[in-house]
Design a protein around this motif. Structure first.
Motif, short mmCIF file in Angstrom:
data_model
loop_
_atom_site.label_atom_id
_atom_site.label_comp_id
_atom_site.label_asym_id
_atom_site.label_seq_id
_atom_site.Cartn_x
_atom_site.Cartn_y
_atom_site.Cartn_z
N ALA A 167 0.85 -0.94 -0.06
CA ALA A 167 -0.02 0.04 -0.11
C ALA A 167 0.88 1.10 0.08
O ALA A 167 0.59 2.28 -0.72
CB ALA A 167 -0.88 0.12 1.24
N HIS A 168 2.05 1.23 0.85
CA HIS A 168 2.98 2.49 0.84
C HIS A 168 3.58 2.72 -0.48
O HIS A 168 3.72 3.85 -1.07
CB HIS A 168 4.12 2.07 1.91
N PHE A 169 4.07 1.72 -1.30
CA PHE A 169 4.71 1.80 -2.45
C PHE A 169 3.65 1.95 -3.62
O PHE A 169 3.90 2.51 -4.46
CB PHE A 169 5.64 0.52 -2.84
N LYS A 216 1.84 5.91 -7.34
CA LYS A 216 0.59 6.55 -8.05
C LYS A 216 0.94 8.24 -8.04
O LYS A 216 0.64 8.93 -9.03
CB LYS A 216 -0.78 6.49 -7.21
N ARG A 217 1.43 8.68 -6.84
CA ARG A 217 1.93 10.03 -6.76
C ARG A 217 2.96 10.35 -7.83
O ARG A 217 3.07 11.24 -8.50
CB ARG A 217 2.37 10.38 -5.48
N PHE A 218 3.94 9.39 -8.20
CA PHE A 218 4.89 9.51 -9.19
C PHE A 218 4.37 9.48 -10.48
O PHE A 218 4.58 10.35 -11.40
CB PHE A 218 5.83 8.54 -9.03
N ALA A 219 3.37 8.72 -11.06
CA ALA A 219 2.59 8.57 -12.11
C ALA A 219 1.76 9.90 -12.22
O ALA A 219 1.92 10.64 -13.55
CB ALA A 219 1.93 7.60 -12.32
N ASP A 220 1.12 10.48 -11.29
CA ASP A 220 0.41 11.53 -11.42
C ASP A 220 1.33 12.72 -11.74
O ASP A 220 1.00 13.60 -12.55
CB ASP A 220 -0.38 11.95 -10.19
#
Length: 169
Positions: free
Chosen positions: A54-56, A61-65
């Motif tokens: 869940a952490h990764f 997801k933040r990196f992709a966004d």
């Protein structure tokens, strides 16, 4: 550390290892203890794995966004030979000002060869936000705010019309 202390520590370590071996290899309860330790260890690893996943996943997801946002900003930049005409820039600036100003009529915008010229009334703090926002738009070569009076904006048109009507009576 002296030799006597090293010998004492070695004897304590050997005694602890012997006690652990007797605990795990006990003929009556050793099998149960080993199974319990295996089950608890497996559960801890699975729980840790779910939390780590869940952490990764969140970080991925933040990196992709962020990558999508960077790509969108890159695509929005004007290319060589691809520039917005003055009318389009004026409309973009007016649109951006609509989000910043309470009374959009307080500032008039003109665009001359990609350079935004501002006229009207604004407080110094609002003027700084306007200049920053207009200058960040793609295609804007610069912002000239010399004709902006640094004061509170006048009343909106409706209130001006009402006050003029009252004065004329």
């Amino acid at each position: 550390m002296n030799a006597a202390m090293k010998t004492l520590l070695a004897a304590l370590a050997a005694a602890a290892a012997g006690a652990a071996a007797m605990y795990w290899n006990d003929p009556k309860l050793g099998r149960q203890r080993r199974a319990l330790a295996r089950d608890r260890g497996g559960a801890a690893v699975r729980k840790l794995g779910h939390g780590a996943r869940a952490h990764f996943d969140g970080r991925a997801k933040r990196f992709a966004d962020r990558a999508k946002g960077l790509l969108a900003r890159t695509r929005a930049q004007p290319r060589d030979g691809d520039f917005a005409d003055d009318e389009m820039l004026r409309d973009r600036v007016r649109s951006r000002l609509g989000h910043l100003l309470r009374f959009q009529d307080a500032i008039r915008t003109d665009v001359e060869r990609g350079r935004v010229v501002l006229h009207g009334h604004a407080s110094p703090r609002t003027l700084a936000r306007i200049v920053r926002a207009a200058g960040s738009l793609p295609g804007v070569a610069g912002v000239d705010a010399r004709d902006v009076v640094r004061a509170t904006p006048p009343a909106p048109r409706l209130f001006r019309r009402m006050s003029e009507a009252l004065r004329s009576d």
